[in-house]
Design a protein around this motif. Structure first.
Motif, PDB file in Angstrom:
ATOM      1  N   ASP A 153      -7.521   2.392   2.689  1.00 20.14           N
ATOM      2  CA  ASP A 153      -6.489   1.368   2.500  1.00 20.14           C
ATOM      3  C   ASP A 153      -7.061   0.076   1.939  1.00 20.14           C
ATOM      4  OD1 ASP A 153      -4.127   1.964   5.258  1.00 20.14           O
ATOM      5  OD2 ASP A 153      -4.821   3.211   3.600  1.00 20.14           O
ATOM      6  N   LEU A 154      -8.149  -0.411   2.555  1.00 19.16           N
ATOM      7  CA  LEU A 154      -8.637  -1.743   2.216  1.00 19.16           C
ATOM      8  C   LEU A 154      -9.635  -1.726   1.061  1.00 19.16           C
ATOM      9  CD1 LEU A 154      -9.025  -3.155   5.847  1.00 19.16           C
ATOM     10  CD2 LEU A 154      -7.106  -3.410   4.278  1.00 19.16           C
ATOM     11  N   TYR A 160      -3.083   9.950   1.163  1.00 17.67           N
ATOM     12  CA  TYR A 160      -2.629   8.583   0.865  1.00 17.67           C
ATOM     13  C   TYR A 160      -1.841   8.558  -0.445  1.00 17.67           C
ATOM     14  CZ  TYR A 160      -2.907   3.621  -0.291  1.00 17.67           C
ATOM     15  OH  TYR A 160      -2.607   2.326  -0.637  1.00 17.67           O
ATOM     16  N   LEU A 161      -2.380   9.235  -1.451  1.00 17.80           N
ATOM     17  CA  LEU A 161      -1.778   9.179  -2.790  1.00 17.80           C
ATOM     18  C   LEU A 161      -0.436   9.898  -2.868  1.00 17.80           C
ATOM     19  CD1 LEU A 161      -4.993   9.757  -4.930  1.00 17.80           C
ATOM     20  CD2 LEU A 161      -3.712   7.630  -4.720  1.00 17.80           C
ATOM     21  N   ILE A 162      -0.236  10.891  -2.000  1.00 18.38           N
ATOM     22  CA  ILE A 162       1.032  11.641  -2.072  1.00 18.38           C
ATOM     23  C   ILE A 162       1.972  11.321  -0.916  1.00 18.38           C
ATOM     24  CG2 ILE A 162       0.034  13.558  -3.379  1.00 18.38           C
ATOM     25  CD1 ILE A 162      -0.026  15.112  -0.700  1.00 18.38           C
ATOM     26  N   GLY A 163       1.552  10.402  -0.034  1.00 21.48           N
ATOM     27  CA  GLY A 163       2.442   9.986   1.056  1.00 21.48           C
ATOM     28  C   GLY A 163       2.346  10.822   2.312  1.00 21.48           C
ATOM     29  N   TRP A 181      -3.441  -6.990   3.072  1.00 21.77           N
ATOM     30  CA  TRP A 181      -3.478  -5.726   2.330  1.00 21.77           C
ATOM     31  C   TRP A 181      -3.058  -4.529   3.162  1.00 21.77           C
ATOM     32  CZ3 TRP A 181      -4.054  -6.115  -2.768  1.00 21.77           C
ATOM     33  CH2 TRP A 181      -4.093  -4.928  -3.500  1.00 21.77           C
ATOM     34  N   GLU A 182      -3.171  -4.625   4.465  1.00 20.03           N
ATOM     35  CA  GLU A 182      -2.773  -3.523   5.343  1.00 20.03           C
ATOM     36  C   GLU A 182      -1.316  -3.131   5.051  1.00 20.03           C
ATOM     37  OE1 GLU A 182      -3.757  -4.462   9.371  1.00 20.03           O
ATOM     38  OE2 GLU A 182      -2.745  -2.668  10.119  1.00 20.03           O
ATOM     39  N   VAL A 212       0.370  -3.833   2.285  1.00 19.81           N
ATOM     40  CA  VAL A 212       0.491  -3.352   0.901  1.00 19.81           C
ATOM     41  C   VAL A 212       0.150  -1.865   0.835  1.00 19.81           C
ATOM     42  CG1 VAL A 212      -0.471  -3.569  -1.414  1.00 19.81           C
ATOM     43  CG2 VAL A 212      -0.057  -5.611  -0.060  1.00 19.81           C
ATOM     44  N   ALA A 213      -0.958  -1.495   1.486  1.00 20.01           N
ATOM     45  CA  ALA A 213      -1.434  -0.107   1.426  1.00 20.01           C
ATOM     46  C   ALA A 213      -0.484   0.836   2.165  1.00 20.01           C
ATOM     47  CB  ALA A 213      -2.837  -0.012   2.018  1.00 20.01           C
ATOM     48  N   THR A 214      -0.027   0.404   3.344  1.00 19.12           N
ATOM     49  CA  THR A 214       0.882   1.270   4.108  1.00 19.12           C
ATOM     50  C   THR A 214       2.188   1.471   3.343  1.00 19.12           C
ATOM     51  OG1 THR A 214      -0.082   0.410   6.140  1.00 19.12           O
ATOM     52  CG2 THR A 214       1.961   1.636   6.354  1.00 19.12           C
ATOM     53  N   GLU A 232       2.560   1.353   0.113  1.00 19.65           N
ATOM     54  CA  GLU A 232       2.284   2.238  -1.025  1.00 19.65           C
ATOM     55  C   GLU A 232       2.357   3.689  -0.588  1.00 19.65           C
ATOM     56  OE1 GLU A 232      -1.621   1.722  -2.717  1.00 19.65           O
ATOM     57  OE2 GLU A 232      -1.121   2.848  -4.528  1.00 19.65           O
ATOM     58  N   ARG A 233       1.768   3.984   0.553  1.00 21.64           N
ATOM     59  CA  ARG A 233       1.774   5.363   1.044  1.00 21.64           C
ATOM     60  C   ARG A 233       3.194   5.802   1.407  1.00 21.64           C
ATOM     61  NH1 ARG A 233       1.169   6.814   5.985  1.00 21.64           N
ATOM     62  NH2 ARG A 233       0.105   4.921   6.658  1.00 21.64           N
ATOM     63  N   GLN A 234       3.962   4.893   1.992  1.00 20.32           N
ATOM     64  CA  GLN A 234       5.326   5.257   2.382  1.00 20.32           C
ATOM     65  C   GLN A 234       6.208   5.500   1.160  1.00 20.32           C
ATOM     66  OE1 GLN A 234       5.667   1.799   4.881  1.00 20.32           O
ATOM     67  NE2 GLN A 234       5.460   2.969   6.787  1.00 20.32           N
ATOM     68  N   ALA A 283       5.087   6.499  -1.735  1.00 22.00           N
ATOM     69  CA  ALA A 283       4.623   7.785  -2.295  1.00 22.00           C
ATOM     70  C   ALA A 283       5.241   8.942  -1.533  1.00 22.00           C
ATOM     71  CB  ALA A 283       3.089   7.862  -2.214  1.00 22.00           C
ATOM     72  N   GLU A 336      11.932   6.367   4.403  1.00 18.59           N
ATOM     73  CA  GLU A 336      10.652   5.635   4.399  1.00 18.59           C
ATOM     74  C   GLU A 336      10.806   4.254   3.768  1.00 18.59           C
ATOM     75  OE1 GLU A 336       7.654   6.900   5.624  1.00 18.59           O
ATOM     76  OE2 GLU A 336       8.900   8.536   6.367  1.00 18.59           O
ATOM     77  N   LEU A 380      10.882   1.113   5.944  1.00 19.59           N
ATOM     78  CA  LEU A 380       9.566   0.858   6.546  1.00 19.59           C
ATOM     79  C   LEU A 380       8.649   0.180   5.520  1.00 19.59           C
ATOM     80  CD1 LEU A 380       9.077   4.333   8.307  1.00 19.59           C
ATOM     81  CD2 LEU A 380       9.841   2.200   9.363  1.00 19.59           C
ATOM     82  N   LYS A 411       9.656  -3.401   5.097  1.00 16.26           N
ATOM     83  CA  LYS A 411       9.201  -4.231   6.217  1.00 16.26           C
ATOM     84  C   LYS A 411       7.717  -4.587   6.061  1.00 16.26           C
ATOM     85  CE  LYS A 411      10.276  -4.159  11.149  1.00 16.26           C
ATOM     86  NZ  LYS A 411      11.006  -3.394  12.173  1.00 16.26           N
TER      87      LYS A 411
END
Lengths: 614, 191
Positions: free
Chosen positions: A128-129, A425-428, B145-146, B148-150, B152-154, B156, B173, B176, B179
């Motif tokens: 993630d980071l 991560y890339l596909i959810g 960024w936590e 932002v990344a979460t 992005e995954r949701q 996706a 999703e 979420l 949020k």
């Protein structure tokens, strides 16, 4: 058209099918790995098999279900790297009768479990980071997303897979003059001195991985050129060379001796300094990331606001780590055969677990940036640490290698788990589902890999003296005449017996002899560590790790990796970043997948041939 | 100055590594005879130290250059932090719109919008994550960024589920992700 029913992700079918696939891959790649000296990563192959089976044959698999399939299958497969790099050395040292199979199984399983539980808390930090690339994880995601990625991208991916598979097959055809060579000695062609290596491997996997790694490929190229074009010429000039090469120069070395010189120099200098840099870089990475690591661990302790838990809880990881540690402790004591007390076993298990954590972090960083990992170098250090704790006499080699095997299995599991989580991560994919699937099945791979090594030993023997050993066995069994009639002898294997040199075990055997002699070149490790630490702290985290890795890995593959990185930079500059991503990623992913498919196919063919012949 | 600093780092590292290669028992018989207790080759330690000095000097020069460049950037349009804020808010607004219109969009439109966002706005944002980490310091960067990344995954996940024919489950999703992005913007605003 919208479908009814719950969305399929973590399903019984995907896990069972994946376990079966993983077992087959594990056995095949264990065998091939002992023949060729390195293993083949399984995530992309597992993704293709899962895709074909769940979506193609059964017509019911979802993208995220195939992701669970490839996570489990690659997890069951990946432990073979840790096993075949360590345990075979005990056979070569003549200690096979003294080995405790229960201890080996227990240690390998402990390593597998510990590898999963220690790396899970680092997911947030690394994926993630830091957003490490994990080229293989990206390639796997490209396969899984292909149904919805659009015709153009899917076509690029397929063409690239076909191209890569065709090229590699042409180098492997069992003919006298292969249509394509695996290596091209450009230096010899243009008249460079033999000591100045310029040989490129026809490795589309390296090219694809380098492209996906991007500008990190430049760093890899720097490390490779530093070793082969700066360090080696300088050391030859100064006479700082291994025994047997005194007085040699760049030109006098000759092409016939250049390969053996490079191998000897790696063991004398490059590998030691390189591993030192990796360790220094890893320590710097831990220091830089400490605040983020603290928050990552903290978030595991509590449920996230506004949603279900996304990762396995700290409690589960702690219990898993506890079970793994106890298994490692018991395995250490058992493998000692009465020579290792519980107190010593405890110290060794504690040190082993700590080293396992550091090694896991190192490997996650290196594979995250480059897809390569210094597994064997880290296993070597692990065994040296264990011998330092327990003693260097012969009776401590088995327990030291047993713990070393656990650590090696753990680190290969760490690398695989991280790449799979990157794909997720890339596909959810929900990380918790992949983590549950991996924890539930991590115990399956170790007995398969250990069992394969034992079967190969009892059927064919292995190692540099395989022919002599097989001949001696026939003499003992009274079947030597029959064996000779099949073309066998002290220097030659009989027809139908596959050649299994187990080169990694041979390297480990030499390393153990060095440790026993007490002549450990600490200076090179420490100076390398200082350099790695410095550049990682002051320039960029991970730099020490990447340069250290590329310094001792083969020029032929690292240079191609670097070329892939340069290609990525140039394509981005000329055509823009989006073009480089949209077109470049499917092509690069296809190169990786095609190469991996052919290599696994080759491994399966070898196993079948060996089975038929015997 | 950047070229000089990089050259110092590269050359210094080469020299340091060359010096490290000499950390073994001396091979020159004459030097060994004169220095029986020597553990390294004659020039190993000096080379290693010169290399370290080169690397450190190059790093210090580079930091000075980066500081002056950041100061110049900050004096222009809001600086790097302004760029980060703008990108993040743009993505947040797009996801809010997506969330509000999720029941009106067809599966194809939904996946198309997500694809476009990932290829454009999200790509531009995530391509500079190392710059933002240096700007904010890792701890504060991680706090922003936590989310932002979460998210992005949701998002996706929404794409994957919709592609597989489960758009109703996929769009669950989106709130979420919204949020998480709103929270990330709030945290960035406090820094």
């Amino acid at each position: 058209m919208a479908k009814n029913g719950p969305y399929r992700e973590l399903t019984f079918l995907s896990v069972i099918a994946a376990v079966i696939t993983g077992v087959i891959l594990n056995m095949g790649i264990s065998f091939a790995g002992m023949q060729i000296g390195f293993t083949i990563v399984g995530s992309t192959v597992a993704a293709v098999i899962g895709f074909g089976f769940l979506r193609g044959v059964l017509r019911r698999g979802s993208i995220l279900e195939v992701n669970i399939f490839q996570t489990v299958a690659s997890g069951v497969n990946t432990v073979n790297a840790g096993i075949i790099f360590t345990i075979p050395v005990l056979f070569l040292l003549g200690m096979d009768k003294e080995m405790d199979l229960r201890a080996l199984m227990l240690a390998a399983t402990a390593g597998s479990l510990l590898g999963v539980v220690i790396i899970v808390p680092l997911r947030k930090q690394i994926i993630d980071l830091e957003r490490l690339r994990f080229p293989e994880g990206v390639a796997t995601a490209a396969i899984l997303k292909s149904p919805g990625a659009g015709v153009a991208k899917a076509r690029l991916l397929l063409i690239s897979i076909a191209f890569s598979a065709t090229v590699l097959t042409l180098t492997k055809l069992p003919v006298e003059d292969p249509l394509l060579s695996e290596h091209f000695n450009i230096g010899k062609l243009i008249g460079l001195p033999a000591g100045l290596r310029l040989v490129l491997a026809l490795s589309l996997l390296s090219l694809g991985a380098g492209y996906l790694a991007g500008r990190h490929g430049l760093v890899i190229l720097y490390g490779t050129l530093l070793n082969f074009w700066v360090l080696i010429p300088f050391c030859l000039w100064m006479g700082w060379v291994p025994a047997g090469f005194e007085g040699d120069t760049l030109s006098s070395l000759g092409y016939e001796r250049a390969d053996s010189f490079n191998g000897a120099f790696a063991g004398f200098t490059s590998k030691l300094v390189g591993v030192g840099m990796i360790l220094g870089g890893a320590i710097a990475g831990i220091l830089v990331a400490l605040p983020a690591l603290k928050s990552a661990f903290g978030s595991l302790k509590s449920s996230p606001a506004g949603g279900a838990r996304e990762e396995v809880s700290m409690r589960v990881l702690t219990v898993g780590a506890g079970i793994g540690f106890v298994m490692l402790l018991v395995a250490t004591w058992l493998s000692g055969g009465g020579n290792v007390s519980w107190g010593t076993a405890l110290i060794a298990a504690v040190a082993g677990t700590l080293w396992l954590w550091i090694a896991g972090l190192v490997v996650a960083q290196t594979t995250g940036r480059t897809d390569w990992s210094p597994l064997s170098g880290l296993a070597l250090i692990a065994i040296a640490i264990m011998m330092g704790i327990m003693g260097t006499a012969d009776e401590y080699i088995i327990p030291a290698v047993t713990v070393g095997a656990a650590i090696c299995v753990a680190t290969s599991m760490c690398a695989d788990m991280m790449a799979d989580l990157k794909t997720g991560y890339l596909i959810g994919g929900k990380p918790i589902k992949q983590q549950i699937a991996q924890i539930a099945t991590c115990w399956i791979g170790p007995p398969v890999a250990v069992g394969t090594v034992f079967i190969l030993w009892s059927a064919y023997s292995f190692g540099p003296d395989q022919a002599q050993r097989m001949y001696d066995r026939q003499v003992e069994q009274g079947t030597v005449q029959e064996y000779v009639e099949k073309g066998g002898g002290p220097d030659q294997l009989a027809r139908g017996i596959p050649n299994i040199p187990a080169p990694q075990a041979g390297v480990l055997e030499s390393a153990i002899n060095i440790v026993q002699s007490g002549d450990i070149p600490l200076g090179k490790y420490l100076t390398g560590a200082v350099l790695g630490l410095l550049v990682s702290l002051l320039v960029s985290p991970g730099l020490g790790v990447m340069i250290g890795l590329s310094i001792y890995l083969p020029f032929d593959y690292m240079a191609v990796f670097g070329i892939g990185g340069i290609l990525s930079i140039l394509v981005t500059r000329w055509k823009g970043a989006r073009f480089a991503e949209d077109k470049g990623v499917p092509i690069a992913a296809g190169l990786i997948v095609g190469d991996a498919l052919v290599n696994v196919g080759d491994a399966i063919v070898r196993v079948i041939k060996a089975g038929i012949a015997s | 100055m950047k070229l000089l600093s990089n050259a110092l780092i590269v050359v210094g590292f080469c020299l340091g590594t060359a010096g490290a290669a000499g950390f073994h028992e001396p091979t020159d018989p004459e030097y060994k005879a004169e220095n029986p207790n020597a553990k390294t080759e004659e020039w190993a330690l000096p080379l290693f130290i010169v290399g370290l000095v080169g690397v450190v000097s190059g790093c210090l020069l580079r930091r000075a250059h980066d500081r002056s460049q950041r100061a110049a950037e900050d004096s222009q349009t809001g600086g790097l932090k302004g760029v980060f804020k703008g990108q993040l808010e743009s993505i947040r607004d797009m996801v809010i719109e997506l969330d509000e219109k999720k029941n009106e969009l067809s599966t194809q439109e939904l996946c198309g919008r997500i694809d476009k966002m990932f290829r454009n706005e999200y790509f531009d944002l995530t391509a500079r994550n190392e710059d933002y980490a240096r700007l904010l310091g890792f701890t504060d960067y991680a706090r922003v960024w936590e989310g932002v990344a979460t998210a992005e995954r949701q998002i996706a996940r929404t794409w994957s589920m919709a592609t597989d024919g489960y758009p109703e489950q996929g769009i669950e999703e989106l709130p979420l992700a919204r949020k998480n992005l709103e929270h990330a913007c709030e945290v960035l605003a406090t820094l």
